[in-house]
Design a protein around this motif. Structure first.
Motif, PDB file in Angstrom:
ATOM      1  N   ASN A  14      -7.480 -27.942 101.855  1.00  0.00           N
ATOM      2  CA  ASN A  14      -8.778 -28.607 101.994  1.00  0.00           C
ATOM      3  C   ASN A  14      -9.890 -27.796 101.322  1.00  0.00           C
ATOM      4  O   ASN A  14     -10.974 -27.598 101.873  1.00  0.00           O
ATOM      5  CB  ASN A  14      -9.123 -28.838 103.469  1.00  0.00           C
ATOM      6  N   ASN A  21     -17.002 -31.469 102.450  1.00  0.00           N
ATOM      7  CA  ASN A  21     -16.821 -30.020 102.564  1.00  0.00           C
ATOM      8  C   ASN A  21     -18.110 -29.276 102.263  1.00  0.00           C
ATOM      9  O   ASN A  21     -18.463 -28.309 102.942  1.00  0.00           O
ATOM     10  CB  ASN A  21     -15.715 -29.547 101.615  1.00  0.00           C
ATOM     11  N   TYR A  24     -20.509 -29.666 105.113  1.00  0.00           N
ATOM     12  CA  TYR A  24     -20.054 -28.867 106.257  1.00  0.00           C
ATOM     13  C   TYR A  24     -20.391 -27.390 106.072  1.00  0.00           C
ATOM     14  O   TYR A  24     -20.671 -26.675 107.034  1.00  0.00           O
ATOM     15  CB  TYR A  24     -18.543 -29.042 106.429  1.00  0.00           C
ATOM     16  N   ARG A  25     -20.389 -26.943 104.802  1.00  0.00           N
ATOM     17  CA  ARG A  25     -20.682 -25.527 104.518  1.00  0.00           C
ATOM     18  C   ARG A  25     -22.168 -25.241 104.387  1.00  0.00           C
ATOM     19  O   ARG A  25     -22.560 -24.143 104.032  1.00  0.00           O
ATOM     20  CB  ARG A  25     -19.946 -25.108 103.244  1.00  0.00           C
ATOM     21  N   THR A  42     -14.141 -37.103 102.432  1.00  0.00           N
ATOM     22  CA  THR A  42     -13.071 -36.168 102.772  1.00  0.00           C
ATOM     23  C   THR A  42     -11.915 -36.394 101.799  1.00  0.00           C
ATOM     24  O   THR A  42     -11.874 -37.403 101.077  1.00  0.00           O
ATOM     25  CB  THR A  42     -12.582 -36.415 104.197  1.00  0.00           C
TER      26      THR A  42
END
Length: 262
Positions: A14, A21, A24-25, A42
């Motif tokens: 992932n 991603n 999310y970071r 995703t």
């Protein structure tokens, strides 16, 4: 091909820079899929459930219904198909490269939309797929020779590795990712590292700006800075990732390394 190996390695872990991603970071961006703008981007969505992806799989020679098992995690779905084609067709089968080529085409189509503003369609994906298959067969006909001493590197496939200090082959205490970026016009470089603690799963990092004379020195300074930082905190069993092949080869053969980083 090396680029396919690394692509699959990132898929499995992932590690692709999907909007989900990146969001999310901590990046201040929308996590919606650039192609359909309906769901978070995703790996599960972009490669299985996005309308363009489902059409690409269904109209391919493999005739895969990618959205038939929605409760199966993407990682499990990916490995199941790879194992299936390998077990059915063997190492030199034609369906496994076809499977990877479709994944690769979907990702290239997505990147074309993000970076070039080109809206992907089935025709574009099919052209990427055909090009990937052609490159694959060209590569298997004339594979790149690899030095035997560099086999067995940990981490992403195709990466080089070197031991320095005392060789350590068990689980390291710390994983360090280092990087340097250099601007020729100002000889200003940014160096940074991210540390993943193996036992606690905690992550921390550090970075800064320095003046150096080349991008290689920037990368070496990032590596050195990360080591000093880790040593000051009591770590001595460390696995470092760098994208500088010259730096790794210099550590392997220190008698021939460039004087600028010696």
């Amino acid at each position: 091909m090396p680029k396919w190996k690394i692509f699959l390695w990132k898929l499995f872990h992932n590690g692709l820079a999907t909007t989900a991603n990146l969001s999310y970071r901590g990046l201040a961006i929308s996590d919606k899929c650039p192609s359909c703008n309906l769901e978070p981007e995703t790996s599960q969505h972009i490669f299985r459930f996005c309308s363009l992806a489902t059409a690409a799989w269904q109209t391919s020679k493999l005739c895969i219904i990618s959205n038939a098992t929605p409760l199966v995690a993407f990682k499990d779905w990916l490995i199941a198909w790879i194992h299936y084609f390998y077990q059915q067709d063997g190492y030199n089968g034609l369906r496994l490269p076809e499977f990877v080529a479709i994944l690769w085409a979907i990702w290239q189509g997505r990147n074309n939309k993000v970076f070039n503003g080109t809206i992907p369609d089935l025709a574009l994906l099919r052209s990427f797929q055909d090009k990937g298959i052609q490159q694959h067969f060209t590569f298997t006909t004339n594979p790149i020779p690899r030095p035997s001493s560099l086999h067995g590197a940990p981490g992403p496939p195709g990466f080089l590795f070197a031991h320095f200090g005392s060789a350590f082959c068990e689980v390291p205490q710390l994983h360090l990712q280092v990087d340097g970026s250099w601007k020729k016009s100002s000889i200003l470089a940014g160096i940074a590292w991210i540390a993943d603690h193996v036992t606690t799963q905690a992550t921390e990092g550090q970075g800064g700006c320095i003046y150096v004379e080349s991008p290689l020195v920037a990368e070496a300074q990032a590596c050195l800075g990360a080591l000093i930082w880790a040593q000051a905190r009591g770590y001595c069993q460390i696995l470092i990732y760098t994208d500088s092949e010259v730096l790794v080869r210099s550590l392997l053969h220190q008698d021939t390394q460039p004087i600028s980083i010696a």
